[in-house]
Design a protein around this motif. Structure first.
Motif, PDB file in Angstrom:
ATOM      1  N   ARG A  32       1.405  17.815   8.524  1.00  0.00           N
ATOM      2  CA  ARG A  32       1.159  18.723   9.532  1.00  0.00           C
ATOM      3  C   ARG A  32       2.376  19.434  10.357  1.00  0.00           C
ATOM      4  N   GLY A  33       3.373  18.791  10.479  1.00  0.00           N
ATOM      5  CA  GLY A  33       4.651  19.227  11.315  1.00  0.00           C
ATOM      6  C   GLY A  33       4.877  18.282  12.401  1.00  0.00           C
ATOM      7  N   ILE A  34       5.792  18.564  13.098  1.00  0.00           N
ATOM      8  CA  ILE A  34       6.371  17.808  14.040  1.00  0.00           C
ATOM      9  C   ILE A  34       5.129  17.911  15.208  1.00  0.00           C
ATOM     10  N   PRO A  35       4.632  16.668  15.861  1.00  0.00           N
ATOM     11  CA  PRO A  35       3.778  16.595  16.707  1.00  0.00           C
ATOM     12  C   PRO A  35       4.441  16.960  18.380  1.00  0.00           C
ATOM     13  N   TYR A  36       3.791  17.959  18.956  1.00  0.00           N
ATOM     14  CA  TYR A  36       4.183  18.128  20.360  1.00  0.00           C
ATOM     15  C   TYR A  36       4.686  16.503  20.998  1.00  0.00           C
ATOM     16  N   LEU A  37       3.909  15.702  20.759  1.00  0.00           N
ATOM     17  CA  LEU A  37       4.099  14.171  21.367  1.00  0.00           C
ATOM     18  C   LEU A  37       5.535  14.008  21.088  1.00  0.00           C
ATOM     19  N   PHE A  38       6.033  14.268  19.922  1.00  0.00           N
ATOM     20  CA  PHE A  38       7.458  13.835  19.576  1.00  0.00           C
ATOM     21  C   PHE A  38       8.354  14.593  20.552  1.00  0.00           C
ATOM     22  N   LEU A  39       8.017  15.832  20.885  1.00  0.00           N
ATOM     23  CA  LEU A  39       8.938  16.303  22.017  1.00  0.00           C
ATOM     24  C   LEU A  39       9.047  15.820  23.389  1.00  0.00           C
ATOM     25  N   LEU A  40       7.649  15.485  23.693  1.00  0.00           N
ATOM     26  CA  LEU A  40       7.310  14.817  24.930  1.00  0.00           C
ATOM     27  C   LEU A  40       8.131  13.402  25.118  1.00  0.00           C
ATOM     28  N   VAL A  41       7.893  12.714  23.986  1.00  0.00           N
ATOM     29  CA  VAL A  41       8.872  11.467  24.206  1.00  0.00           C
ATOM     30  C   VAL A  41      10.289  11.508  24.119  1.00  0.00           C
ATOM     31  N   GLY A  42      10.635  12.490  23.224  1.00  0.00           N
ATOM     32  CA  GLY A  42      11.968  13.024  23.391  1.00  0.00           C
ATOM     33  C   GLY A  42      12.738  13.440  24.795  1.00  0.00           C
ATOM     34  N   PHE A  43      11.708  14.180  25.281  1.00  0.00           N
ATOM     35  CA  PHE A  43      12.317  14.626  26.795  1.00  0.00           C
ATOM     36  C   PHE A  43      12.357  13.517  27.542  1.00  0.00           C
ATOM     37  N   PHE A  44      11.467  12.773  27.608  1.00  0.00           N
ATOM     38  CA  PHE A  44      11.461  11.621  28.720  1.00  0.00           C
ATOM     39  C   PHE A  44      12.623  10.553  28.043  1.00  0.00           C
ATOM     40  N   LEU A  45      12.906  10.487  26.826  1.00  0.00           N
ATOM     41  CA  LEU A  45      13.994   9.545  26.549  1.00  0.00           C
ATOM     42  C   LEU A  45      15.276   9.998  27.088  1.00  0.00           C
ATOM     43  N   ASN A 104       0.946  -1.356  -0.137  1.00  0.00           N
ATOM     44  CA  ASN A 104       0.098   0.017  -0.082  1.00  0.00           C
ATOM     45  C   ASN A 104       0.772   1.350   0.009  1.00  0.00           C
ATOM     46  N   ASP A 105       0.739   2.053  -1.116  1.00  0.00           N
ATOM     47  CA  ASP A 105       1.793   3.035  -1.103  1.00  0.00           C
ATOM     48  C   ASP A 105       1.565   4.503  -0.289  1.00  0.00           C
ATOM     49  N   ARG A 106       0.462   4.060   0.708  1.00  0.00           N
ATOM     50  CA  ARG A 106       0.430   5.322   1.484  1.00  0.00           C
ATOM     51  C   ARG A 106       1.056   5.043   2.757  1.00  0.00           C
ATOM     52  N   PHE A 107       1.691   3.957   3.097  1.00  0.00           N
ATOM     53  CA  PHE A 107       2.392   3.714   3.973  1.00  0.00           C
ATOM     54  C   PHE A 107       3.508   4.687   4.386  1.00  0.00           C
ATOM     55  N   LEU A 108       4.507   4.822   3.365  1.00  0.00           N
ATOM     56  CA  LEU A 108       5.542   5.728   3.342  1.00  0.00           C
ATOM     57  C   LEU A 108       5.355   7.245   2.886  1.00  0.00           C
ATOM     58  N   THR A 109       4.144   7.896   3.437  1.00  0.00           N
ATOM     59  CA  THR A 109       3.766   9.340   2.991  1.00  0.00           C
ATOM     60  C   THR A 109       4.142  10.049   4.463  1.00  0.00           C
ATOM     61  N   ALA A 110       4.206  11.314   4.226  1.00  0.00           N
ATOM     62  CA  ALA A 110       4.310  12.234   5.162  1.00  0.00           C
ATOM     63  C   ALA A 110       3.134  12.297   6.294  1.00  0.00           C
ATOM     64  N   SER A 111       2.058  12.089   5.619  1.00  0.00           N
ATOM     65  CA  SER A 111       0.697  12.157   6.700  1.00  0.00           C
ATOM     66  C   SER A 111       0.795  10.813   7.379  1.00  0.00           C
ATOM     67  N   ASN A 112       1.293   9.667   6.507  1.00  0.00           N
ATOM     68  CA  ASN A 112       1.209   8.433   7.603  1.00  0.00           C
ATOM     69  C   ASN A 112       2.448   8.785   8.486  1.00  0.00           C
ATOM     70  N   PHE A 113       3.488   9.204   8.233  1.00  0.00           N
ATOM     71  CA  PHE A 113       4.589   9.243   8.981  1.00  0.00           C
ATOM     72  C   PHE A 113       4.314  10.022  10.571  1.00  0.00           C
ATOM     73  N   VAL A 114       3.504  11.038  10.394  1.00  0.00           N
ATOM     74  CA  VAL A 114       2.954  11.859  11.346  1.00  0.00           C
ATOM     75  C   VAL A 114       2.074  10.986  12.230  1.00  0.00           C
ATOM     76  N   ASN A 115       1.295  10.296  11.592  1.00  0.00           N
ATOM     77  CA  ASN A 115       0.067   9.550  12.261  1.00  0.00           C
ATOM     78  C   ASN A 115       1.039   8.354  12.976  1.00  0.00           C
ATOM     79  N   LEU A 116       1.965   7.883  12.383  1.00  0.00           N
ATOM     80  CA  LEU A 116       2.834   6.868  13.194  1.00  0.00           C
ATOM     81  C   LEU A 116       3.546   7.385  14.493  1.00  0.00           C
ATOM     82  N   ILE A 117       3.932   8.668  14.522  1.00  0.00           N
ATOM     83  CA  ILE A 117       4.420   9.268  15.513  1.00  0.00           C
ATOM     84  C   ILE A 117       3.530   9.306  16.740  1.00  0.00           C
TER      85      ILE A 117
END
Lengths: 406, 261
Positions: free
Chosen positions: A245-258, A51-64
């Motif tokens: 949509r950009g980098i989710p705030y959650l990315f920062l949250l997880v990065g901070f705890f890491l 499914n060529d939608r897996f490696l799209t920017a939109s799905n990448f943000v969803n994945l995060i």
């Protein structure tokens, strides 16, 4: 003499030697994060070909966003697994925290201010974990049983807190924004630059100090490669996310705890003692370490991270209901920590394994979802991957034993 | 050899209920000397070293450390006096590296309460070098990957790093092969050369005759003989272990006293 010479050698060696040493380690079974990174690549190739939608920017943000809650809860699980213990209650503890925050923030005139409600939700996690830890250490009941009881009891507490409401829809901006807001593009690039510079600064400072102490250090070429790899990987993530949509705030949250828990485990006495208790509790006790206190603190950390994950989950769904904390949350979180390479037998693992494992789990969940497959297929395949990960781990351990390193 | 003993036990007794584990035992350790403590199973060797290490409290007699009477009531106090024990299981955490094990529970900290790895690594290397431990490839490898002899070396280095004056080794060669036993025995000799008092508990008379200066024989909780290694044969020591003369025959007269008391 030999010890000093051996380490001094690595100080003067180049990239080639560093690579050869790494390859020797891999061949003798010290695989590090290699299998999971290969696994992620395979997952990406397989799903993209279907499914060529897996490696799209939109799905990448969803994945995060999808992996963030599992990563957060799995970080707490890593702590517990490092002790050789288990916490089966994290799912409903996350539910309790999510429901507490949601209920306290219902805008009915009696609502609390956001910081207080969030603090109470996270504090409930710490209190629950401390309670688990006290029962486990002071009464001496195995953590499996205590947290199994917790699994049932905290599920009940979720139902009691929800009461007759059925579903509580979030209406608080902070709580909704947690999983649904994104960094502005310029901010994300500024943070990227800051992260790369700080990482490079820390690495170079380490070399400077070790040189001063006349100890061996990694060659500068390896450090340049490491900094470059971080810059490229983070840069790619920021670039791709900003296509959508950009980098989710959650990315920062997880990065901070890491970074925070990585620091605690790697650079503080407490972290050292967690590994020591997990490796040999008797040796830790004889070294004067208060083993009970370490265990209680670890269960408190685990439930705290579950509470953080509970807020993330509630935010993602924009509501909490009687199912909060149920379903696959518990099993996916434990599986994430184990798939990421944390041993179930204690003493071996790293906080980053929570994030790598959560990425694997979320990728499979997401990819199978794109293929239109249901929960049945998802669970069967995720189970297979968990088994595969543990098999790789145990085979690599055997290789280590054969090469005299285990 | 100096005249004052580093550690001297005078008439030390220890009971567990009606069982007499130690009965008026005398024991002396001199700095710069290796003192072997031998005896059959149940002779009281472990009880004796655990009493010195502060794990057991003695019921009678006195303990002198550098000529001063001392009461060792806990492992901390023993460590403060400079007494370190390397137990048979070594108490190493397999998942930690050599440096982490050597500093476990006594980590060096930097100003911000973070671990001072540099200082610890340098000190661990210095200690291993001062003991001429050359077989450990890197102090940053985990203990799990070390051989039995190397593990013993790490445990000994861990014990002597804290300015200890008296090191007690419990069966240090019991699980080792020939070459590794040699490593450990060389290490024991070097400890004594550095002026430490060394007590070695062992069943292996061959090892003891190689490193010990003095040999104390325990039998059924009493010391039955003290030898200088140079003035005794293995046969004499074996005889003392199995049939040494007891000042008090256990189980007959005294037991009734114990019961009535």
């Amino acid at each position: 003499m030999t010890t000093a010479d051996a380490t001094a050698d690595t100080g003067s060696a180049g990239l080639g030697d560093a690579f050869r040493e790494w390859w020797t380690n891999v061949r003798s079974g010290q695989l590090g994060s290699l299998p999971i990174i290969i696994g992620l690549v395979i997952i990406a190739i397989v799903f993209q070909s279907q499914n060529d939608r897996f490696l799209t920017a939109s799905n990448f943000v969803n994945l995060i966003v999808q992996s963030a809650a599992f990563a957060t809860i799995a970080m707490g699980i890593v702590f517990v697994l490092l002790l050789g213990e288990i916490d089966l209650s994290v799912g409903y503890v996350s539910g309790v925290a999510g429901v507490i925050a949601a209920v306290l923030l219902i805008p009915d005139g009696n609502e609390l201010s956001t910081p207080i409600a969030v603090a109470l939700a996270l504090g409930s996690g710490i209190a629950i974990g401390t309670l688990h830890g006290l029962i486990i250490t002071k009464i001496g009941i195995p953590s499996f049983v205590v947290t199994l009881a917790g699994l049932i009891a905290w599920n009940g507490v979720v139902l009691l807190l929800i009461g007759s409401r059925g579903t509580v829809v979030l209406q608080n901006d902070f709580l909704i924004g947690l999983a649904n807001d994104f960094l502005p593009e310029s901010t994300s690039w500024a943070l990227w630059l800051l992260a790369v510079l700080i990482f490079a600064g820390i690495q170079l400072n380490e070399v400077r100090i070790r040189r001063k102490a006349e100890l061996g250090h990694d060659p500068l070429s390896v450090i340049a490669l490491r900094v470059g790899a971080l810059a490229v990987a983070l840069g790619a993530a920021v670039y791709v996310a900003n296509e959508d949509r950009g980098i989710p705030y959650l990315f920062l949250l997880v990065g901070f705890f890491l970074l925070f828990w990585g620091f605690v485990l790697g650079r503080t006495r407490f972290g050292r003692y967690v590994y020591a208790v997990g490796g040999n509790a008797e040796a830790a006790r004889r070294a004067g370490i208060n083993v009970d206190r370490i265990k209680i603190a670890v269960f408190a950390i685990c439930s705290f991270m579950a509470a953080v994950g509970g807020l993330v989950l509630a935010s993602r769904l924009r509501s909490v209901d009687t199912n909060a904390g149920g379903g696959s949350i518990l099993l996916y979180s434990i599986a994430a920590a184990v798939i990421g390479g944390t041993s179930l037998f204690g003493g071996v693992g790293h906080i980053k394994s929570a994030i790598l494992g959560a990425l694997v789990i979320a990728s499979i969940d997401n990819g199978l979802g794109l293929l239109g497959l249901g929960s049945g297929e998802k669970f069967v395949i995720t189970g297979g991957v968990l088994l595969l990960a543990v098999t790789v781990d145990s085979l690599s351990r055997r290789a280590q034993a054969q090469s005299g390193r285990a | 050899m100096t005249d004052t003993a580093l550690l001297e036990l005078r008439g030390v007794s220890k009971h567990f209920g009606a069982v007499i584990a130690l009965h008026e035992v005398d024991f002396r350790v001199y700095p710069g000397c290796v003192t072997a403590l031998v005896g059959d199973n149940g002779a009281g060797k472990s009880t004796l070293i655990k009493s010195v290490a502060g794990i057991y409290r003695i019921d009678g007699g006195e303990v002198l450390y550098e000529g001063q009477k001392v009461h060792i009531s806990g492992p901390r106090e023993a460590a403060d006096l400079g007494i370190e024990v390397v137990y048979q299981d070594l108490a190493l955490a397999d998942n930690l590296d050599v440096v982490q094990n050597m500093f476990l529970g006594r980590e060096e900290l930097e100003s911000l309460h973070t671990l001072d790895e540099i200082k610890m690594e340098a000190r661990a290397q210095d200690t291993l070098q001062s003991l001429s431990v050359t077989t450990i490839r890197s102090v940053r490898q985990t203990v799990a990957g070390l051989s039995g002899g190397q593990r013993q070396s790490v445990a000994v280095a861990k014990a002597v790093m804290w300015n200890s004056r008296l090191v007690i080794l419990d069966e240090p060669t019991a699980a080792l092969g020939v070459a590794q036993t040699r490593q450990v025995l060389d290490l024991v000799k070097r400890l004594a050369e550095q002026g430490l008092g060394v007590v070695i508990v062992s069943h292996n008379l061959h090892d003891i005759f190689e490193v010990a200066d003095n040999i104390t024989v325990l039998r059924l909780g009493q010391n039955v003989a003290e030898f200088k290694r140079t003035e005794v044969t293995q046969e004499q020591v074996v005889h003392a272990i199995t049939a040494g003369k007891l000042s008090k025959v256990p189980g007959v007269v005294d037991t009734t006293e114990e019961v009535t008391a």
